[in-house]
Design a protein around this motif. Structure first.
Motif, PDB file in Angstrom:
ATOM      1  N   CYS A 125       0.847  -1.186   0.000  1.00 26.64           N
ATOM      2  CA  CYS A 125       0.000   0.000   0.000  1.00 26.64           C
ATOM      3  C   CYS A 125       0.887   1.242   0.000  1.00 26.64           C
ATOM      4  O   CYS A 125       1.834   1.349   0.782  1.00 26.64           O
ATOM      5  N   GLN A 126       0.562   2.185  -0.845  1.00 25.32           N
ATOM      6  CA  GLN A 126       1.327   3.421  -0.938  1.00 25.32           C
ATOM      7  C   GLN A 126       1.008   4.374   0.210  1.00 25.32           C
ATOM      8  O   GLN A 126       1.736   5.322   0.436  1.00 25.32           O
ATOM      9  N   GLY A 127      -0.058   4.064   0.939  1.00 29.16           N
ATOM     10  CA  GLY A 127      -0.438   4.904   2.071  1.00 29.16           C
ATOM     11  C   GLY A 127       0.038   4.349   3.401  1.00 29.16           C
ATOM     12  O   GLY A 127       0.927   4.898   4.046  1.00 29.16           O
ATOM     13  N   CYS A 128      -0.506   3.214   3.809  1.00 29.42           N
ATOM     14  CA  CYS A 128      -0.211   2.677   5.139  1.00 29.42           C
ATOM     15  C   CYS A 128       0.969   1.704   5.153  1.00 29.42           C
ATOM     16  O   CYS A 128       1.434   1.315   6.220  1.00 29.42           O
ATOM     17  N   GLY A 129       1.438   1.276   3.971  1.00 25.84           N
ATOM     18  CA  GLY A 129       2.609   0.420   3.902  1.00 25.84           C
ATOM     19  C   GLY A 129       2.350  -1.066   4.098  1.00 25.84           C
ATOM     20  O   GLY A 129       3.279  -1.860   4.069  1.00 25.84           O
ATOM     21  N   ARG A 130       1.093  -1.467   4.313  1.00 23.18           N
ATOM     22  CA  ARG A 130       0.804  -2.892   4.495  1.00 23.18           C
ATOM     23  C   ARG A 130       1.103  -3.657   3.213  1.00 23.18           C
ATOM     24  O   ARG A 130       0.963  -3.130   2.117  1.00 23.18           O
ATOM     25  N   GLU A 131       1.498  -4.905   3.364  1.00 24.57           N
ATOM     26  CA  GLU A 131       1.807  -5.759   2.222  1.00 24.57           C
ATOM     27  C   GLU A 131       0.722  -6.808   2.027  1.00 24.57           C
ATOM     28  O   GLU A 131       0.150  -7.301   2.987  1.00 24.57           O
ATOM     29  N   PHE A 132       0.485  -7.138   0.753  1.00 25.20           N
ATOM     30  CA  PHE A 132      -0.522  -8.126   0.381  1.00 25.20           C
ATOM     31  C   PHE A 132       0.098  -9.094  -0.622  1.00 25.20           C
ATOM     32  O   PHE A 132       0.983  -8.728  -1.391  1.00 25.20           O
ATOM     33  N   ASP A 133      -0.395 -10.338  -0.638  1.00 24.90           N
ATOM     34  CA  ASP A 133       0.093 -11.339  -1.578  1.00 24.90           C
ATOM     35  C   ASP A 133      -0.529 -11.181  -2.953  1.00 24.90           C
ATOM     36  O   ASP A 133       0.013 -11.658  -3.937  1.00 24.90           O
ATOM     37  N   GLU A 134      -1.688 -10.542  -3.023  1.00 24.61           N
ATOM     38  CA  GLU A 134      -2.364 -10.399  -4.306  1.00 24.61           C
ATOM     39  C   GLU A 134      -2.659  -8.940  -4.581  1.00 24.61           C
ATOM     40  O   GLU A 134      -2.782  -8.123  -3.668  1.00 24.61           O
ATOM     41  N   ASP A 135      -2.757  -8.625  -5.862  1.00 20.95           N
ATOM     42  CA  ASP A 135      -3.015  -7.257  -6.292  1.00 20.95           C
ATOM     43  C   ASP A 135      -4.491  -6.917  -6.087  1.00 20.95           C
ATOM     44  O   ASP A 135      -5.367  -7.728  -6.362  1.00 20.95           O
ATOM     45  N   LYS A 136      -4.731  -5.750  -5.564  1.00 16.95           N
ATOM     46  CA  LYS A 136      -6.090  -5.236  -5.387  1.00 16.95           C
ATOM     47  C   LYS A 136      -6.106  -3.829  -5.964  1.00 16.95           C
ATOM     48  O   LYS A 136      -5.070  -3.192  -6.094  1.00 16.95           O
ATOM     49  N   GLU A 137      -7.278  -3.341  -6.323  1.00 12.48           N
ATOM     50  CA  GLU A 137      -7.348  -1.986  -6.845  1.00 12.48           C
ATOM     51  C   GLU A 137      -6.963  -0.967  -5.776  1.00 12.48           C
ATOM     52  O   GLU A 137      -6.261  -0.005  -6.035  1.00 12.48           O
ATOM     53  N   ARG A 138      -7.420  -1.192  -4.575  1.00 19.34           N
ATOM     54  CA  ARG A 138      -7.163  -0.280  -3.453  1.00 19.34           C
ATOM     55  C   ARG A 138      -6.870  -1.089  -2.197  1.00 19.34           C
ATOM     56  O   ARG A 138      -7.307  -2.227  -2.051  1.00 19.34           O
ATOM     57  N   CYS A 139      -6.158  -0.472  -1.279  1.00 15.71           N
ATOM     58  CA  CYS A 139      -5.890  -1.090   0.016  1.00 15.71           C
ATOM     59  C   CYS A 139      -7.209  -1.225   0.775  1.00 15.71           C
ATOM     60  O   CYS A 139      -7.943  -0.241   0.921  1.00 15.71           O
ATOM     61  N   PRO A 140      -7.535  -2.422   1.266  1.00 14.09           N
ATOM     62  CA  PRO A 140      -8.785  -2.602   2.002  1.00 14.09           C
ATOM     63  C   PRO A 140      -8.763  -1.928   3.378  1.00 14.09           C
ATOM     64  O   PRO A 140      -9.807  -1.775   4.001  1.00 14.09           O
ATOM     65  N   ILE A 141      -7.588  -1.472   3.827  1.00  6.20           N
ATOM     66  CA  ILE A 141      -7.469  -0.826   5.124  1.00  6.20           C
ATOM     67  C   ILE A 141      -7.633   0.685   5.022  1.00  6.20           C
ATOM     68  O   ILE A 141      -8.465   1.289   5.699  1.00  6.20           O
ATOM     69  N   CYS A 142      -6.827   1.312   4.124  1.00  2.69           N
ATOM     70  CA  CYS A 142      -6.847   2.780   4.065  1.00  2.69           C
ATOM     71  C   CYS A 142      -7.369   3.346   2.751  1.00  2.69           C
ATOM     72  O   CYS A 142      -7.578   4.551   2.637  1.00  2.69           O
ATOM     73  N   GLY A 143      -7.537   2.501   1.726  1.00  3.48           N
ATOM     74  CA  GLY A 143      -8.105   2.962   0.469  1.00  3.48           C
ATOM     75  C   GLY A 143      -7.102   3.487  -0.543  1.00  3.48           C
ATOM     76  O   GLY A 143      -7.485   3.871  -1.648  1.00  3.48           O
ATOM     77  N   MET A 144      -5.823   3.521  -0.218  1.00  6.97           N
ATOM     78  CA  MET A 144      -4.810   4.004  -1.161  1.00  6.97           C
ATOM     79  C   MET A 144      -4.489   2.920  -2.189  1.00  6.97           C
ATOM     80  O   MET A 144      -4.811   1.748  -2.012  1.00  6.97           O
ATOM     81  N   GLY A 145      -3.789   3.300  -3.269  1.00  8.94           N
ATOM     82  CA  GLY A 145      -3.393   2.363  -4.306  1.00  8.94           C
ATOM     83  C   GLY A 145      -2.242   1.480  -3.854  1.00  8.94           C
ATOM     84  O   GLY A 145      -1.508   1.810  -2.918  1.00  8.94           O
TER      85      GLY A 145
END
Length: 152
Positions: A125-145
């Motif tokens: 996430c470009q906002g909160c920095g959380r990492e995900f294993d799969e690509d999503k349109e937006r971070c489910p936590i903060c909404g950033m790309g």
């Protein structure tokens, strides 16, 4: 047999092996490169249309490696054709190489170095920095790309 990507026609790739490609590659080519496709087809190059089930398998593999978002329809169909025909994929595209190797498809590069290792990308996430294993349109936590991140 070798499956030829667009770069094979642009870099005037030569082989004595049987060749194949897909109709979408011809659509990407212009000028002399398009004539080269026609010439190879006239000389016996096989034009293959992979099945949708195989294309879906390639897209799932792209999701597993983190490359799905950067694979074009042409890319996915080329990998699918190589998979179906048990052929060597000829490409310089790193994402295609990564997904192909994930599926056990052999790759030959043309004008660039091939990938050094197969990767399973992470997304950050470009906002909160959380990492995900799969690509999503937006971070489910903060909404950033999200952006693709090297897992190494």
């Amino acid at each position: 047999m070798r499956i030829l990507d667009t770069s094979a026609f642009i870099h005037e790739y030569h082989t004595d092996d049987e060749t194949a490609s897909i109709p979408l590659v011809k659509e990407e080519l212009t000028g002399e490169h398009a004539f080269r496709f026609d010439a190879l087809e006239g000389a016996g190059m096989y034009v293959h249309i992979p099945g949708q089930g195989t294309v879906d398998k390639v897209l799932r593999a792209g999701g597993e490696t983190g490359d799905k978002g950067v694979l074009s329809e042409t890319d996915a169909r080329l990998i699918a054709a190589a998979f179906e025909l048990d052929a060597i994929l000829v490409t310089d595209d790193y994402a295609m190489q990564n997904v192909a190797e994930h599926l056990g498809v052999e790759v030959e590069v043309i004008a660039q170095d091939g990938i050094a290792e197969q990767r399973d990308w992470k997304f950050q996430c470009q906002g909160c920095g959380r990492e995900f294993d799969e690509d999503k349109e937006r971070c489910p936590i903060c909404g950033m790309g999200l952006s693709r991140k090297n897992p190494a």
